[in-house]
Design an enzyme around this catalytic site. Structure first.
Site, mmCIF file in Angstrom:
data_model
loop_
_atom_site.group_PDB
_atom_site.id
_atom_site.type_symbol
_atom_site.label_atom_id
_atom_site.label_comp_id
_atom_site.label_asym_id
_atom_site.label_seq_id
_atom_site.Cartn_x
_atom_site.Cartn_y
_atom_site.Cartn_z
ATOM 1 N N SER A 43 -13.071 26.704 -27.444
ATOM 2 C CA SER A 43 -13.110 25.501 -28.262
ATOM 3 C C SER A 43 -11.976 25.574 -29.269
ATOM 4 O O SER A 43 -11.656 26.650 -29.774
ATOM 5 C CB SER A 43 -14.458 25.430 -28.988
ATOM 6 O OG SER A 43 -14.340 24.605 -30.129
ATOM 7 N N LYS A 89 -16.888 30.017 -29.039
ATOM 8 C CA LYS A 89 -17.339 29.309 -27.830
ATOM 9 C C LYS A 89 -16.673 29.807 -26.544
ATOM 10 O O LYS A 89 -15.500 30.123 -26.518
ATOM 11 C CB LYS A 89 -17.048 27.801 -27.967
ATOM 12 C CG LYS A 89 -17.894 27.073 -28.981
ATOM 13 C CD LYS A 89 -19.349 26.936 -28.582
ATOM 14 C CE LYS A 89 -19.588 25.962 -27.465
ATOM 15 N NZ LYS A 89 -19.316 24.580 -27.841
ATOM 16 N N GLU A 130 -18.709 22.087 -15.440
ATOM 17 C CA GLU A 130 -18.984 20.717 -15.903
ATOM 18 C C GLU A 130 -18.151 19.705 -15.113
ATOM 19 O O GLU A 130 -18.619 18.612 -14.780
ATOM 20 C CB GLU A 130 -18.689 20.599 -17.398
ATOM 21 C CG GLU A 130 -19.670 21.395 -18.269
ATOM 22 C CD GLU A 130 -19.175 21.519 -19.699
ATOM 23 O OE1 GLU A 130 -19.060 20.495 -20.383
ATOM 24 O OE2 GLU A 130 -18.894 22.647 -20.133
ATOM 25 N N ASN A 145 -16.797 27.907 -22.987
ATOM 26 C CA ASN A 145 -17.342 26.705 -22.349
ATOM 27 C C ASN A 145 -17.155 26.729 -20.828
ATOM 28 O O ASN A 145 -16.082 27.071 -20.340
ATOM 29 C CB ASN A 145 -16.672 25.458 -22.926
ATOM 30 C CG ASN A 145 -17.031 25.245 -24.382
ATOM 31 O OD1 ASN A 145 -18.118 25.638 -24.823
ATOM 32 N ND2 ASN A 145 -16.124 24.659 -25.141
ATOM 33 N N TYR A 189 -9.821 -6.923 11.964
ATOM 34 C CA TYR A 189 -9.154 -6.422 10.763
ATOM 35 C C TYR A 189 -9.051 -7.492 9.695
ATOM 36 O O TYR A 189 -8.729 -8.648 9.980
ATOM 37 C CB TYR A 189 -7.738 -5.926 11.121
ATOM 38 C CG TYR A 189 -6.968 -5.399 9.923
ATOM 39 C CD1 TYR A 189 -7.106 -4.080 9.515
ATOM 40 C CD2 TYR A 189 -6.138 -6.240 9.169
ATOM 41 C CE1 TYR A 189 -6.421 -3.605 8.399
ATOM 42 C CE2 TYR A 189 -5.461 -5.767 8.057
ATOM 43 C CZ TYR A 189 -5.604 -4.453 7.680
ATOM 44 O OH TYR A 189 -4.939 -3.979 6.578
ATOM 45 N N ASN A 194 -2.520 -2.767 13.079
ATOM 46 C CA ASN A 194 -3.979 -2.603 13.009
ATOM 47 C C ASN A 194 -4.464 -1.361 13.748
ATOM 48 O O ASN A 194 -5.284 -0.603 13.221
ATOM 49 C CB ASN A 194 -4.671 -3.856 13.555
ATOM 50 C CG ASN A 194 -4.351 -5.087 12.726
ATOM 51 O OD1 ASN A 194 -3.813 -4.962 11.617
ATOM 52 N ND2 ASN A 194 -4.666 -6.259 13.239
ATOM 53 N N THR A 210 -39.933 25.434 -11.155
ATOM 54 C CA THR A 210 -40.242 24.067 -10.719
ATOM 55 C C THR A 210 -40.419 23.269 -12.007
ATOM 56 O O THR A 210 -40.835 23.849 -13.027
ATOM 57 C CB THR A 210 -41.532 23.989 -9.863
ATOM 58 O OG1 THR A 210 -42.630 24.423 -10.666
ATOM 59 C CG2 THR A 210 -41.452 24.852 -8.617
ATOM 60 N N HIS A 211 -40.081 22.028 -11.982
ATOM 61 C CA HIS A 211 -40.114 21.188 -13.200
ATOM 62 C C HIS A 211 -39.296 21.808 -14.338
ATOM 63 O O HIS A 211 -39.594 21.594 -15.512
ATOM 64 C CB HIS A 211 -41.549 20.955 -13.684
ATOM 65 C CG HIS A 211 -42.483 20.508 -12.611
ATOM 66 N ND1 HIS A 211 -42.674 19.182 -12.291
ATOM 67 C CD2 HIS A 211 -43.250 21.229 -11.752
ATOM 68 C CE1 HIS A 211 -43.548 19.100 -11.285
ATOM 69 N NE2 HIS A 211 -43.903 20.326 -10.937
ATOM 70 N N SER A 237 0.828 -1.218 0.000
ATOM 71 C CA SER A 237 0.000 0.000 0.000
ATOM 72 C C SER A 237 0.856 1.258 0.000
ATOM 73 O O SER A 237 0.323 2.376 0.014
ATOM 74 C CB SER A 237 -0.942 -0.001 1.209
ATOM 75 O OG SER A 237 -0.218 -0.191 2.410
ATOM 76 N N LYS A 277 -8.340 3.544 1.659
ATOM 77 C CA LYS A 277 -7.609 4.797 1.588
ATOM 78 C C LYS A 277 -7.662 5.522 0.237
ATOM 79 O O LYS A 277 -7.935 6.721 0.186
ATOM 80 C CB LYS A 277 -6.147 4.556 1.986
ATOM 81 C CG LYS A 277 -5.993 4.385 3.489
ATOM 82 C CD LYS A 277 -4.589 4.115 3.899
ATOM 83 C CE LYS A 277 -4.270 2.680 4.241
ATOM 84 N NZ LYS A 277 -5.275 1.863 4.873
ATOM 85 N N GLN A 326 -7.507 -2.300 3.721
ATOM 86 C CA GLN A 326 -6.476 -1.460 3.108
ATOM 87 C C GLN A 326 -7.056 -0.679 1.911
ATOM 88 O O GLN A 326 -6.506 0.334 1.505
ATOM 89 C CB GLN A 326 -5.309 -2.352 2.657
ATOM 90 C CG GLN A 326 -4.142 -1.614 2.052
ATOM 91 C CD GLN A 326 -2.915 -2.505 1.976
ATOM 92 O OE1 GLN A 326 -2.217 -2.704 2.966
ATOM 93 N NE2 GLN A 326 -2.653 -3.069 0.811
HETATM 94 N N1 ARG Z 1 -1.275 -1.300 5.127
HETATM 95 C C1 ARG Z 1 -2.240 -1.830 6.023
HETATM 96 C C2 ARG Z 1 -3.585 -1.124 5.796
HETATM 97 O O1 ARG Z 1 -3.584 -0.138 5.188
HETATM 98 C C3 ARG Z 1 -1.827 -1.639 7.430
HETATM 99 C C4 ARG Z 1 -2.405 -2.627 8.389
HETATM 100 C C5 ARG Z 1 -1.806 -3.973 8.149
HETATM 101 N N2 ARG Z 1 -2.226 -4.892 9.135
HETATM 102 C C6 ARG Z 1 -2.068 -6.219 8.991
HETATM 103 N N3 ARG Z 1 -2.502 -6.983 9.926
HETATM 104 N N4 ARG Z 1 -1.524 -6.730 7.914
HETATM 105 O O2 ARG Z 1 -4.607 -1.579 6.207
#
Ligand code: ARG
Length: 466
Positions: free
Chosen positions: A278, A284, A291, A286, A318, A111, A156-157, A24, A326, A323
């Protein structure tokens, strides 16, 4: 070679594909500052509780400062073999201070580590988004003062319904954005508990002080259940949910801007700074920024959906699925932030064509409700009856191809003989908006004080979540 952080029971290293799917670091490097901040709080607590010596605690803390400096300077080498930001930082710490670095992970697991890092990141993101929403609200409220009496059609509408003021229309978004800020603030309040010290899932036998780390990291308290601490991602879901609703608001406004800048509407003009041309059609202008604000709402909502689906089948606690929490969140917050900045710029520079708005406001019998209300107020007709009479007058005007005012008194009296010349006084668009003085209504006498109230309270509350 097996992984140097956890490879004790392994005799060979991971397959290339295993490494690729598992790592990650390609995105969680963004958590470096939060990771180091949390590690410093943890090791300071370990030192204070006598779990590691004061010297080691100090040495780890200083080493972590150096790691952060290297990361900020761009001299740090991230390694995919070390999987994630947590192990990249710890590994570099070991290079800097030696084997004592290995004591940092006492009474902790990745974790609870990732849970605390990500909470810190989300909390900062909320504060940043909140400040940006406030900036947009201010831009809208200031524009609303300028245009408190500029008449435009209300729809409205997507059909002309009744005249409203442009200021009132802009203030509608200020109210919507205030609710968005309320949702972010609410999410922030609930996320502000510290999972650090839950360790892998069950807590720890070391005499740690979770209240100390929680308060050092600015949390209100430690989380109460170790299992929940490492498996909860509600704080991300809630934030993405608030972000999605906010993105929907921005998208609706963007859609209105796209309509308003068409030559057919011509209600507003965006500045050159927020317009594109454009490559083939020289005439144009734009509204690409609008948008894209409309388009990017899809990414934000997508991130929410994706994480909902990631989480829904996970048993406690966990699992590596988590992971996946993120990248979507990083992208969603970055997109929302960019949309807020673009919207604020567009609003600040936006110029209204009051003549076009007013002309459009007067078209399509937009004051028919005012006529019906007059029949109720002056002639004492029940509203349903007044509605019917007005409908007949509108039909007569429509058949004659003229406005209600142009139809004239005689034609109206042919439908309802008690109508007098006085009715003409309610058929103009200015009279219409001026008469809408009910609480929350569109009259300039409402819009000006509400806009000014917003401006002063927004200026006074430049605190995060304020
Ligand atoms: N890179 C992991 C995550 O984003 C960190 C936690 C990893 N924990 C584990 N038990 N492998 O979730």
């Amino acid at each position: 070679m097996s992984n140097r952080m956890w490879g004790g029971r392994f005799s060979s290293g991971p397959d290339e594909i295993m490494e690729e799917i598992n790592a990650s670091i390609g995105f969680d490097y963004r958590l470096a500052a939060q990771d180091i901040r949390a590690s410093k709080a943890h090791v300071s607590m370990l030192g204070h509780a006598g779990i590691v010596s004061a010297e080691i605690s100090e040495s780890i803390s200083t080493g972590l400062d150096q790691v952060l400096t290297e990361i900020e300077a761009g001299t740090f080498t991230f390694s995919r073999a070390l999987e994630d930001i947590h192990m990249n930082i710890e590994s570099r710490l070991a290079e800097i201070i030696g084997p004592d670095a290995g004591r940092l992970h006492t009474a902790r697991s990745r974790n609870d580590q990732v849970a605390v890092d990500f909470r810190l990141w989300v909390r900062d993101a909320i504060d940043q988004v909140d400040a940006q929403i406030r900036g947009l609200q201010l831009a809208l409220a200031e524009k609303a003062v300028t245009h408190a009496a500029s008449v435009m059609p209300g729809f409205t509408h997507m059909q002309s319904a009744q005249p409203v003021t442009f200021g009132h229309h802009l203030l509608a978004y200020v109210e919507m954005l205030a609710r968005d800020r309320g949702r972010f603030k609410d999410a922030r309040r609930r996320l502000n508990e510290c999972p650090l010290g839950a360790a892998a899932l069950a807590g720890t036998s070391f005499p740690i002080d979770r209240h100390r780390t929680a308060s050092e990291l600015g949390f209100d308290r430690p989380t109460a259940n170790s299992l929940d601490s490492v498996s909860d991602r509600d704080f991300v879901l809630e934030t993405l949910s608030a972000a999605s609703i906010c993105a929907v608001h921005l998208s609706r406004f963007a859609e209105e801007i796209v309509l308003w800048v068409t030559p057919q509407f011509g209600f507003v003009r965006l500045s050159d700074r927020f317009t594109t041309g454009s490559s083939i059609m020289p005439q144009k202008r734009n509204p690409d920024a609008a948008e894209l604000v409309r388009g990017k709402s899809g990414r934000v909502i997508g991130a929410l959906n994706a994480l909902m689906i990631v989480m829904k089948g996970l048993p406690l606690t966990y699992s590596k699925d988590m992971q996946e929490d993120k990248e979507g969140a990083f992208d969603a917050i970055q997109s929302l932030s960019l949309c807020l900045a673009a919207m604020t710029g567009m609003v600040r520079d936006m110029e209204a064509d009051e003549g076009k708005m007013r002309a459009s406001a007067g078209a399509a019998f937009s004051t028919a409700t005012d006529l019906a209300d007059w029949l109720v107020r002056v002639l004492g007709l029940p509203f349903r009856k007044a509605h019917h009479v007005t409908g007949s007058i509108v039909k007569a005007a429509s058949d004659a191809g003229c406005s209600l005012e142009e139809l004239g008194l005689a034609a109206m009296q042919a439908i309802e003989p008690r109508i007098t010349q006085e009715v003409m006084s309610v058929l103009g668009v200015e009279q219409s908006v001026n008469s809408r003085t009910s609480y929350g209504g569109t009259s300039p006498t409402n819009v000006v004080p509400r806009a000014q109230w917003w401006i002063s309270s927004l200026r006074a509350s430049d605190q995060p979540g304020g």
